[in-house]
Design an enzyme around this catalytic site. Structure first.
Site, short mmCIF file in Angstrom:
data_model
loop_
_atom_site.label_atom_id
_atom_site.label_comp_id
_atom_site.label_asym_id
_atom_site.label_seq_id
_atom_site.Cartn_x
_atom_site.Cartn_y
_atom_site.Cartn_z
CG ASP A 20 -6.17 -9.90 4.52
OD1 ASP A 20 -4.99 -9.50 4.44
OD2 ASP A 20 -6.71 -10.19 5.60
CD GLU A 32 1.99 -2.48 3.47
OE1 GLU A 32 1.43 -3.11 4.38
OE2 GLU A 32 1.77 -2.70 2.25
CG ASN A 90 -0.29 -0.04 2.54
OD1 ASN A 90 0.79 0.52 2.72
ND2 ASN A 90 -0.93 -0.68 3.52
#
Length: 368
Positions: free
Chosen positions: A308, A241, A238
């Site tokens: 996820d 990150e 993301n």
């Protein structure tokens, strides 16, 4: 005709020439031709796939209640319990998403030989998932996240976990399980939550094994191992990150700056492709070609588990060799849909299909 993704052949200080040569030979090229004629054909094909998920599993515990007064003992709300529930979490939630899309998930992880570990196995069984890839260790604690909610408002979260890296014996056992199970799978997902199951050594060995056997790999990274996933097929950070992993800052409103940072990421880690989730800005994919797919406007209730869902859908699309734009757009749509629900929940396949049909995804993004 799409061009192969370029790969740098210089030798980083931490990366051997032998490893580099393996991945130059075995790297995956971007898809060139769609073999499916509709979204319904694609969604039907998901059911033919088997997916290996390696990473940190956990139990998500929920306690719902009603708050109508403050405690006389301290300035905190009193929650009157009305409902309790435990769900599969972490990499196991990725497995639930894969299963919900019709594919067959196979989990590989290390849990504690404790009560919460036994609860995790029971949850696998109740969701009709095999446990042959799960290792119970008496040196580990099974991760469990307790969430206390009143209505749709989360009041408190209590985590019970350990994040030390698994020991050499546990890592060897994990690698043995992965190699036994991977050969029957169409793709491998690394689901990293920085809880210690994945480390530089076992990451490297799994990627090398997958490359030799032409199994594509996709990663949902976290900070600790961010730069250890060299030469995976698709890397899905993301925005936070990406910034922390590369230690860079940039103006996300300027597409050219995002393109430069993702190009740097691909060059530094020798990646075939990268898919960056940008929250309300959508997703950006760099897979031979570069696309920014905007987010869909919807009512957001809870962003837990959205990553996820994104990595699960992206993995299935990648395994079917769909076009980069279709990989990004379906993953983006699925991640948004699960945000409409409270708690960590898997995607609903039919809802995703109907939403994609309504928005003409095949006509817009299939690149026929």
């Amino acid at each position: 005709m799409r061009k192969y993704a370029s790969i740098a052949v210089h030798k980083p200080y931490f990366y051997s020439f032998a490893h580099q040569l393996i991945h130059i030979i075995c790297m995956h090229k971007p898809p060139e031709n769609m073999i499916y004629q509709s979204l319904k054909e694609i969604f039907a094909a998901f059911s033919q796939l088997k997916v290996l998920i390696v990473g940190d599993v956990m139990v998500d515990s929920y306690l719902w209640g009603k708050v109508d007064r403050i405690s006389p003992e301290a300035p905190v709300p009193i929650v009157h319990v009305q409902k309790r529930e435990k769900r599969l979490g972490g990499a196991a939630n990725v497995a639930l998403n894969v299963q919900a899309m019709g594919a067959t998930p196979v989990l590989c992880s290390v849990i504690g030989d404790d009560d919460d570990g036994q609860e995790f196995i029971r949850l696998l069984e109740s969701n009709k998932m095999p446990a042959q890839g799960i290792i119970a260790s008496n040196t580990r604690t099974t991760t469990i996240k307790h969430r206390i909610l009143s209505g749709s408002q989360q009041m408190l979260r209590i985590d019970s976990e350990m994040d030390q890296t698994i020991n050499s014996k546990e890592s060897s056992q994990l690698l043995q399980k992965v190699k036994e199970l991977a050969l029957s799978c169409n793709i491998i997902i690394f689901q990293d939550y920085d809880k210690g199951v994945l480390c530089q050594e076992n990451i490297r060995e799994i990627i090398d094994f997958a490359a030799i056997h032409h199994i594509p790999t996709i990663v949902d990274p976290k900070k600790r191992n961010f730069l250890h996933y060299n030469n995976v097929t698709l890397f899905k950070p993301n925005l936070k990150e990406l910034r922390e992993g590369l230690k860079v800052d940039f103006d996300i409103s300027k597409i050219e700056e995002l393109q430069q940072v993702v190009s740097l990421l691909k060059e530094k880690m020798h990646l075939t492709s990268a898919l960056v989730t940008l929250s309300e800005r959508g997703v950006y994919i760099d897979y031979a070609e570069k696309y920014l797919i905007p987010a869909h406007v919807r009512q957001i209730s809870d962003v837990s588990g959205a990553g996820d869902t994104v990595v699960s859908i992206a993995a299935l699309c990648l395994a079917l060799q769909l076009s980069p734009r279709l990989i990004a757009s379906l993953s983006n749509l699925g991640g948004g849909l699960v945000c409409e629900y409270i708690g960590v929940v898997p995607i609903q396949k039919e809802s995703l299909l109907q939403e994609a049909l309504k928005n003409n995804f095949f006509e817009l993004y299939a690149d026929n």
